[in-house]
Write a protein that holds these residues in place. Structure first.
Motif, short mmCIF file in Angstrom:
data_model
loop_
_atom_site.label_atom_id
_atom_site.label_comp_id
_atom_site.label_asym_id
_atom_site.label_seq_id
_atom_site.Cartn_x
_atom_site.Cartn_y
_atom_site.Cartn_z
N TRP A 14 -1.25 0.61 -3.02
CA TRP A 14 0.00 0.62 -2.26
C TRP A 14 0.63 1.99 -2.29
O TRP A 14 0.74 2.61 -3.34
N SER A 19 5.76 0.99 0.71
CA SER A 19 5.59 -0.25 -0.03
C SER A 19 6.43 -1.41 0.52
O SER A 19 5.97 -2.54 0.53
N TYR A 20 7.64 -1.15 0.94
CA TYR A 20 8.50 -2.23 1.40
C TYR A 20 8.79 -2.19 2.89
O TYR A 20 9.61 -2.93 3.40
N SER A 22 6.99 -3.22 5.49
CA SER A 22 6.70 -4.48 6.18
C SER A 22 7.71 -5.57 5.83
O SER A 22 8.03 -6.42 6.65
N TRP A 23 8.24 -5.53 4.60
CA TRP A 23 9.27 -6.49 4.22
C TRP A 23 10.56 -6.23 5.00
O TRP A 23 11.15 -7.13 5.56
N THR A 29 6.12 -9.78 2.49
CA THR A 29 6.09 -9.09 1.19
C THR A 29 4.68 -8.56 0.90
O THR A 29 3.70 -9.01 1.50
N ASN A 30 4.60 -7.65 -0.05
CA ASN A 30 3.28 -7.14 -0.48
C ASN A 30 2.43 -8.28 -1.04
O ASN A 30 1.22 -8.33 -0.79
N ASP A 31 3.04 -9.18 -1.81
CA ASP A 31 2.30 -10.32 -2.35
C ASP A 31 1.73 -11.19 -1.24
O ASP A 31 0.58 -11.64 -1.33
N GLU A 34 -1.27 -9.48 0.26
CA GLU A 34 -2.43 -9.61 -0.62
C GLU A 34 -3.03 -11.01 -0.56
O GLU A 34 -4.26 -11.17 -0.56
#
Length: 100
Positions: A14, A19-20, A22-23, A29-31, A34
């Motif tokens: 990442w 990192s954020y 797209s949120w 979220t990244n989670d 994934e």
């Protein structure tokens, strides 16, 4: 399993600056991004239009909660580097349903 296992990939890389993104922009979220790489069904293809110095790819899949997502990514070594993620549109969800 999913895309990671099928392509012998071992995880994610990442970028702190993105990192954020797209949120904030799309509510993914990244989670969740994934999770989409570990779930079936998925549909993936090369993103020739946006590939420049490195090959970009697209995966459409679902999160563990069933959220349907469209993810642009590249691979670096055996890691996935997500470029962007968003909810998928109707045409994309039709492709995912065909892959099921």
């Amino acid at each position: 399993m999913g895309y990671l296992e099928d392509h012998n990939l071992e995880g994610f890389e990442w970028d702190e600056g993105n990192s954020y993104k797209s949120w904030l922009k799309h509510g993914i979220t990244n989670d969740e991004a994934e999770q989409a790489f570990s779930n079936r069904p998925f549909y993936s293809y090369s993103d020739v239009l946006h590939s420049g110095t490195e090959e970009r790819k697209i995966i459409i899949s679902k999160t563990d909660a069933g959220k349907m997502v469209f993810i642009s990514f590249t691979t670096r070594g055996r890691k996935v580097r997500v470029i962007s993620s968003r909810r998928m549109g109707h045409k994309e969800s039709d492709k995912l349903n065909e892959a099921a």
